[in-house]
Design a protein around this motif. Structure first.
Motif, PDB file in Angstrom:
ATOM      1  N   ARG A  43      36.978   6.064  12.229  1.00 42.80           N
ATOM      2  CA  ARG A  43      37.965   5.779  13.225  1.00 42.80           C
ATOM      3  C   ARG A  43      38.217   6.442  14.376  1.00 42.80           C
ATOM      4  O   ARG A  43      38.223   7.579  14.174  1.00 42.80           O
ATOM      5  CB  ARG A  43      39.271   4.997  12.445  1.00 42.80           C
ATOM      6  N   ARG A  92      33.923   5.535   0.460  1.00 43.65           N
ATOM      7  CA  ARG A  92      33.391   4.937   1.390  1.00 43.65           C
ATOM      8  C   ARG A  92      34.255   4.399   2.584  1.00 43.65           C
ATOM      9  O   ARG A  92      34.931   3.386   2.108  1.00 43.65           O
ATOM     10  CB  ARG A  92      32.279   3.885   0.988  1.00 43.65           C
ATOM     11  N   GLN A  93      34.046   5.029   3.717  1.00 44.38           N
ATOM     12  CA  GLN A  93      35.216   4.581   4.799  1.00 44.38           C
ATOM     13  C   GLN A  93      34.082   4.574   6.235  1.00 44.38           C
ATOM     14  O   GLN A  93      33.409   5.176   6.465  1.00 44.38           O
ATOM     15  CB  GLN A  93      36.343   5.095   4.696  1.00 44.38           C
ATOM     16  N   THR A  94      34.567   3.544   7.297  1.00 45.63           N
ATOM     17  CA  THR A  94      34.206   3.614   8.433  1.00 45.63           C
ATOM     18  C   THR A  94      34.984   4.540   9.157  1.00 45.63           C
ATOM     19  O   THR A  94      36.184   4.823   8.988  1.00 45.63           O
ATOM     20  CB  THR A  94      34.277   1.893   9.021  1.00 45.63           C
ATOM     21  N   LYS A 108      31.865   5.716  17.228  1.00 46.78           N
ATOM     22  CA  LYS A 108      32.239   7.008  16.784  1.00 46.78           C
ATOM     23  C   LYS A 108      32.018   8.162  17.753  1.00 46.78           C
ATOM     24  O   LYS A 108      32.833   9.109  17.968  1.00 46.78           O
ATOM     25  CB  LYS A 108      31.924   7.449  15.548  1.00 46.78           C
ATOM     26  N   LYS A 167      36.196  -3.731  16.559  1.00 46.34           N
ATOM     27  CA  LYS A 167      35.400  -2.353  16.418  1.00 46.34           C
ATOM     28  C   LYS A 167      34.939  -1.851  17.762  1.00 46.34           C
ATOM     29  O   LYS A 167      35.307  -2.618  18.767  1.00 46.34           O
ATOM     30  CB  LYS A 167      34.233  -2.463  15.745  1.00 46.34           C
ATOM     31  N   MET A 204      31.391   1.252  14.865  1.00 50.17           N
ATOM     32  CA  MET A 204      30.240   1.012  14.429  1.00 50.17           C
ATOM     33  C   MET A 204      29.046   1.200  15.591  1.00 50.17           C
ATOM     34  O   MET A 204      29.357   1.127  16.853  1.00 50.17           O
ATOM     35  CB  MET A 204      29.850  -0.552  13.998  1.00 50.17           C
ATOM     36  N   LYS A 223      38.017   0.906  14.166  1.00 53.90           N
ATOM     37  CA  LYS A 223      36.868   1.049  13.283  1.00 53.90           C
ATOM     38  C   LYS A 223      35.765   1.315  14.423  1.00 53.90           C
ATOM     39  O   LYS A 223      35.660   0.813  15.677  1.00 53.90           O
ATOM     40  CB  LYS A 223      36.433  -0.124  12.702  1.00 53.90           C
TER      41      LYS A 223
END
Length: 135
Positions: free
Chosen positions: A73, A69-71, A28, A119, A24, A22
């Motif tokens: 990766r 809705r997705q984080t 990314k 994360k 945050m 993930k």
């Protein structure tokens, strides 16, 4: 600079592969050649900051079409540069909870430990400089 908090089974390994982590707080955008501080997740039996390294491969994972809705990766390969010489983990960062005080310890506590999830996070230059003192 970036930090990753995740399960690290062998902190002394010279290289690690992290799959579909993930992201945050700007994590990314991590790319080949970026520096990264590695935190072994205490939720998985780790001890916090264990090493720093350089990203040797980074690949954004495609989003699933059926999830609204997705984080984001990212999968990474990291080569170790140095092992931490001092401890820095949840216990040392917990007192730094005044979220707007501008201290590097507070940034780390907020980004890594306010939520228990593992994360990859982006770091400010000040926080990266603070972490470099642990090597």
């Amino acid at each position: 600079m970036y930090a990753i908090k995740t399960a690290i089974a062998e902190p002394l390994d010279p290289r690690w592969d992290f799959t579909a982590q993930k992201t945050m707080y700007g994590g990314k955008r991590i790319a080949v050649g970026d520096g990264v501080y590695l935190f072994a997740s205490e939720n998985a039996g780790g001890a916090g900051l264990v090493a720093c390294g350089v990203v040797t491969a980074a690949e954004a994972m495609p989003r699933a079409a059926d999830v609204e809705r997705q984080t984001p990766r990212v999968s990474l390969k990291v080569e170790r540069s140095a092992l931490a010489k001092r401890r820095l983990g949840r216990a040392e960062l917990k007192p730094f909870a005044q979220w707007n005080d501008g201290q590097p310890q507070t940034e780390l506590n907020f980004k890594l430990y306010r939520q228990a999830t593992d994360k990859i996070v982006g770091l400010t230059a000040e926080t990266a400089a603070f972490l470099s003192g642990f090597f």
